[in-house]
Design a protein around this motif. Sequence first.
Motif, PDB file in Angstrom:
ATOM      1  N   PHE A  60       0.828  -1.203   0.000  1.00  0.00           N
ATOM      2  CA  PHE A  60       0.000   0.000   0.000  1.00  0.00           C
ATOM      3  C   PHE A  60       0.865   1.258   0.000  1.00  0.00           C
ATOM      4  CE2 PHE A  60      -2.904   2.979   2.371  1.00  0.00           C
ATOM      5  CZ  PHE A  60      -3.741   3.192   1.292  1.00  0.00           C
ATOM      6  N   VAL A  61       1.978   1.236   0.762  1.00  0.00           N
ATOM      7  CA  VAL A  61       2.859   2.400   0.816  1.00  0.00           C
ATOM      8  C   VAL A  61       3.567   2.603  -0.523  1.00  0.00           C
ATOM      9  CG1 VAL A  61       4.917   3.350   1.942  1.00  0.00           C
ATOM     10  CG2 VAL A  61       3.142   2.271   3.306  1.00  0.00           C
ATOM     11  N   ASP A  62       3.878   1.520  -1.225  1.00  0.00           N
ATOM     12  CA  ASP A  62       4.591   1.620  -2.498  1.00  0.00           C
ATOM     13  C   ASP A  62       3.713   2.101  -3.643  1.00  0.00           C
ATOM     14  OD1 ASP A  62       6.981   0.834  -1.410  1.00  0.00           O
ATOM     15  OD2 ASP A  62       6.718  -1.292  -1.890  1.00  0.00           O
ATOM     16  N   LEU A  63       2.412   2.237  -3.428  1.00  0.00           N
ATOM     17  CA  LEU A  63       1.532   2.702  -4.502  1.00  0.00           C
ATOM     18  C   LEU A  63       1.851   4.145  -4.872  1.00  0.00           C
ATOM     19  CD1 LEU A  63      -1.944   1.316  -3.348  1.00  0.00           C
ATOM     20  CD2 LEU A  63      -0.549   0.470  -5.255  1.00  0.00           C
ATOM     21  N   GLN A  64       1.546   4.479  -6.119  1.00  0.00           N
ATOM     22  CA  GLN A  64       1.663   5.863  -6.531  1.00  0.00           C
ATOM     23  C   GLN A  64       0.626   6.712  -5.811  1.00  0.00           C
ATOM     24  OE1 GLN A  64       1.386   5.995 -10.777  1.00  0.00           O
ATOM     25  NE2 GLN A  64       3.284   4.846 -11.090  1.00  0.00           N
ATOM     26  N   TYR A  65       0.866   8.000  -5.751  1.00  0.00           N
ATOM     27  CA  TYR A  65       0.018   8.872  -4.931  1.00  0.00           C
ATOM     28  C   TYR A  65      -1.434   8.880  -5.404  1.00  0.00           C
ATOM     29  CZ  TYR A  65       3.223  11.048  -1.632  1.00  0.00           C
ATOM     30  OH  TYR A  65       4.070  11.275  -0.578  1.00  0.00           O
ATOM     31  N   ARG A  66      -1.646   8.821  -6.690  1.00  0.00           N
ATOM     32  CA  ARG A  66      -3.032   8.857  -7.165  1.00  0.00           C
ATOM     33  C   ARG A  66      -3.795   7.602  -6.739  1.00  0.00           C
ATOM     34  NH1 ARG A  66       0.149   8.671 -11.858  1.00  0.00           N
ATOM     35  NH2 ARG A  66       0.129   6.672 -12.968  1.00  0.00           N
ATOM     36  N   TRP A  67      -3.121   6.428  -6.803  1.00  0.00           N
ATOM     37  CA  TRP A  67      -3.760   5.202  -6.361  1.00  0.00           C
ATOM     38  C   TRP A  67      -3.826   5.149  -4.835  1.00  0.00           C
ATOM     39  CZ3 TRP A  67      -6.431   2.912  -9.863  1.00  0.00           C
ATOM     40  CH2 TRP A  67      -6.015   2.932 -11.197  1.00  0.00           C
ATOM     41  N   PHE A  68      -2.838   5.711  -4.177  1.00  0.00           N
ATOM     42  CA  PHE A  68      -2.851   5.751  -2.715  1.00  0.00           C
ATOM     43  C   PHE A  68      -4.036   6.574  -2.208  1.00  0.00           C
ATOM     44  CE2 PHE A  68      -1.648   7.731   1.290  1.00  0.00           C
ATOM     45  CZ  PHE A  68      -1.254   6.631   2.050  1.00  0.00           C
ATOM     46  N   LEU A  69      -4.259   7.750  -2.783  1.00  0.00           N
ATOM     47  CA  LEU A  69      -5.391   8.583  -2.373  1.00  0.00           C
ATOM     48  C   LEU A  69      -6.721   7.937  -2.744  1.00  0.00           C
ATOM     49  CD1 LEU A  69      -4.040  12.125  -3.329  1.00  0.00           C
ATOM     50  CD2 LEU A  69      -4.137  11.072  -1.064  1.00  0.00           C
ATOM     51  N   PHE A  70      -6.750   7.218  -3.869  1.00  0.00           N
ATOM     52  CA  PHE A  70      -7.976   6.537  -4.269  1.00  0.00           C
ATOM     53  C   PHE A  70      -8.341   5.448  -3.262  1.00  0.00           C
ATOM     54  CE2 PHE A  70      -9.965   2.944  -6.521  1.00  0.00           C
ATOM     55  CZ  PHE A  70     -11.121   3.567  -6.966  1.00  0.00           C
ATOM     56  N   VAL A  71      -7.352   4.640  -2.862  1.00  0.00           N
ATOM     57  CA  VAL A  71      -7.607   3.601  -1.860  1.00  0.00           C
ATOM     58  C   VAL A  71      -7.963   4.230  -0.519  1.00  0.00           C
ATOM     59  CG1 VAL A  71      -6.555   1.672  -0.621  1.00  0.00           C
ATOM     60  CG2 VAL A  71      -6.128   1.955  -3.061  1.00  0.00           C
ATOM     61  N   PHE A  72      -7.304   5.330  -0.196  1.00  0.00           N
ATOM     62  CA  PHE A  72      -7.574   6.036   1.057  1.00  0.00           C
ATOM     63  C   PHE A  72      -9.051   6.447   1.137  1.00  0.00           C
ATOM     64  CE2 PHE A  72      -7.751   9.774   3.747  1.00  0.00           C
ATOM     65  CZ  PHE A  72      -6.956   9.423   4.828  1.00  0.00           C
ATOM     66  N   MET A  73      -9.561   7.042   0.079  1.00  0.00           N
ATOM     67  CA  MET A  73     -10.959   7.488   0.075  1.00  0.00           C
ATOM     68  C   MET A  73     -11.922   6.310   0.003  1.00  0.00           C
ATOM     69  SD  MET A  73     -10.879  10.909  -2.307  1.00  0.00           S
ATOM     70  CE  MET A  73     -10.236  10.016  -3.725  1.00  0.00           C
ATOM     71  N   MET A  74     -11.564   5.287  -0.770  1.00  0.00           N
ATOM     72  CA  MET A  74     -12.469   4.154  -0.916  1.00  0.00           C
ATOM     73  C   MET A  74     -12.623   3.369   0.367  1.00  0.00           C
ATOM     74  SD  MET A  74     -13.816   4.305  -3.823  1.00  0.00           S
ATOM     75  CE  MET A  74     -14.668   2.738  -3.693  1.00  0.00           C
ATOM     76  N   CYS A  75     -11.598   3.348   1.212  1.00  0.00           N
ATOM     77  CA  CYS A  75     -11.731   2.651   2.499  1.00  0.00           C
ATOM     78  C   CYS A  75     -12.828   3.285   3.350  1.00  0.00           C
ATOM     79  CB  CYS A  75     -10.392   2.678   3.243  1.00  0.00           C
ATOM     80  SG  CYS A  75      -9.136   1.569   2.577  1.00  0.00           S
ATOM     81  N   TYR A  76     -12.849   4.590   3.396  1.00  0.00           N
ATOM     82  CA  TYR A  76     -13.875   5.270   4.182  1.00  0.00           C
ATOM     83  C   TYR A  76     -15.235   5.182   3.506  1.00  0.00           C
ATOM     84  CZ  TYR A  76     -10.321   7.264   7.244  1.00  0.00           C
ATOM     85  OH  TYR A  76      -9.318   7.423   8.159  1.00  0.00           O
ATOM     86  N   ILE A  77     -15.280   5.437   2.209  1.00  0.00           N
ATOM     87  CA  ILE A  77     -16.577   5.430   1.516  1.00  0.00           C
ATOM     88  C   ILE A  77     -17.205   4.045   1.566  1.00  0.00           C
ATOM     89  CG2 ILE A  77     -17.657   5.699  -0.745  1.00  0.00           C
ATOM     90  CD1 ILE A  77     -15.633   7.881  -1.339  1.00  0.00           C
ATOM     91  N   THR A  78     -16.401   2.993   1.431  1.00  0.00           N
ATOM     92  CA  THR A  78     -16.933   1.631   1.465  1.00  0.00           C
ATOM     93  C   THR A  78     -17.548   1.311   2.822  1.00  0.00           C
ATOM     94  OG1 THR A  78     -15.272   0.939  -0.147  1.00  0.00           O
ATOM     95  CG2 THR A  78     -16.341  -0.785   1.140  1.00  0.00           C
ATOM     96  N   THR A  79     -16.838   1.659   3.891  1.00  0.00           N
ATOM     97  CA  THR A  79     -17.390   1.376   5.222  1.00  0.00           C
ATOM     98  C   THR A  79     -18.638   2.210   5.489  1.00  0.00           C
ATOM     99  OG1 THR A  79     -15.829   3.014   6.132  1.00  0.00           O
ATOM    100  CG2 THR A  79     -15.170   0.698   6.178  1.00  0.00           C
ATOM    101  N   TRP A  80     -18.679   3.440   5.027  1.00  0.00           N
ATOM    102  CA  TRP A  80     -19.873   4.259   5.215  1.00  0.00           C
ATOM    103  C   TRP A  80     -21.087   3.639   4.530  1.00  0.00           C
ATOM    104  CZ3 TRP A  80     -17.098   9.464   3.701  1.00  0.00           C
ATOM    105  CH2 TRP A  80     -16.248   9.843   4.745  1.00  0.00           C
ATOM    106  N   PHE A  81     -20.929   3.242   3.293  1.00  0.00           N
ATOM    107  CA  PHE A  81     -22.040   2.654   2.547  1.00  0.00           C
ATOM    108  C   PHE A  81     -22.398   1.274   3.097  1.00  0.00           C
ATOM    109  CE2 PHE A  81     -21.279   5.955  -0.544  1.00  0.00           C
ATOM    110  CZ  PHE A  81     -22.522   6.148  -1.137  1.00  0.00           C
ATOM    111  N   LEU A  82     -21.365   0.510   3.555  1.00  0.00           N
ATOM    112  CA  LEU A  82     -21.661  -0.823   4.078  1.00  0.00           C
ATOM    113  C   LEU A  82     -22.509  -0.749   5.336  1.00  0.00           C
ATOM    114  CD1 LEU A  82     -21.248  -3.881   4.090  1.00  0.00           C
ATOM    115  CD2 LEU A  82     -19.107  -3.510   5.352  1.00  0.00           C
ATOM    116  N   PHE A  83     -22.127   0.095   6.284  1.00  0.00           N
ATOM    117  CA  PHE A  83     -22.909   0.193   7.515  1.00  0.00           C
ATOM    118  C   PHE A  83     -24.216   0.941   7.277  1.00  0.00           C
ATOM    119  CE2 PHE A  83     -18.861  -0.931   9.400  1.00  0.00           C
ATOM    120  CZ  PHE A  83     -19.244  -1.753  10.449  1.00  0.00           C
TER     121      PHE A  83
END
Length: 420
Positions: A60-83
């Motif tokens: 995860f740390v080795d990802l490029q910044y654009r993919w890192f920020l995408f995963v960062f946002m998707m972690c929160y958005i996924t949990t919000w929609f799941l709950f």
Amino acid sequence: MEKLAKAKSKLLESYSTQTPTLSPETRQQLRYVSKDGKCRVNLTHISERGRFLSDIFTSFVDLQYRWFLFVFMMCYITTWFLFALLYFLNAQYRGDLRQEQPLGSPNEQPIKERPCYLGVDDFISALLFSVETQRTIGYGSRTVSPSCHEAVLLVMMQCIVGSMIDALMVGCMFVKISRPKKRAETLLFSRTCVVANRDDQMCLMFRIGDLRESHMVDAKVRAKLIKSRQTAEGEFLPLEQTEIDLGYETGSDRLFLVEPQVIQHNIDSSSPLWELGPEQLRRQQFEIIVILEGIVEATGMMCQAKTSYIETEIEWGARFEPCMTLEKGSFRVDLRRFHTTYQVPLPNCSASQAHLLMTLTDCNLQSHIASGVWDACAEGVAVEDKDKPTAYGGFTIDNIQEERASEENESEERAEDSVP
């Protein structure tokens, strides 16, 4: 076997024939390491992708910044929609969506008539409740009824999951930002290498420097020669790595990098450049990789900077121009001269040939000196022999007559002494 040997020979012939005819643009594209330190090696056909998941933090740390920020946002958005979906399904199962649920305090309604989720009547309101719960916003308009046990468990689960995601994302973001890769941007390498004599020894030299005032701790430098070759058995070794000695045994590779320093490699009999002269350098195809490592003083993390020099970036018979002067009681470094070189006399031959010529010259000089000393000694002996009296092995006639006369005189003296 014969076909394999012919194929290898054709490959080697094509490699050797193509090497001198490469254009500068093509040669730049064939670099093993670029000038800014990026390794131009791509791994393909990786069958075991699951190995990356076993070390998901590093991946995860080795990802490029654009993919890192995408995963960062998707972690929160996924949990919000799941709950939010779980809250919506729970409210629908309890029938809370069929009746109107005014916003307000739950104490205003009887316990039996209280809905499980106050203020949640559709999926959007459930999503807002999920975001408020995980981010601890707490507007006060949407709450959970204490009589709804499964809703309390869901809120507890979301709080725990949210805390874990916060810890993981904050840690990854901190490591990503504080990685010392950008620290290498302030480390300078000279554009070219130079070959010149230093202390009567042919040396390969390059210059390194640091732009920051917070210096590298325990800085070390090393170099490798990347070159393809064929073994005695006919095996072709592409991009073989050979160590270039920069003073490991003497400690010269450990630097106190306060001002720009010129690093040298003595081209001796153990050096891979021992047999290479200026003409051989133009015909060869190789690459010198320089690696500078050290600890960043501000963060304590290890930093590594790399660069490379190909055969066309080596100046034969040149030295680096000094860039440090003493002005007003302090040392001043002029970085405009960091890459500047000037020509110096150097034989157009390899180090081995130069060593052989020096050996022959020393032998001739020593033989000439020895012959001169021998002649001088011979002349000195002759002069001494002339000054000394001549010695003879036997007596001459004159010596015999003198000896007889002396004996007669002695006998007469004895007779006179005997007469009373």
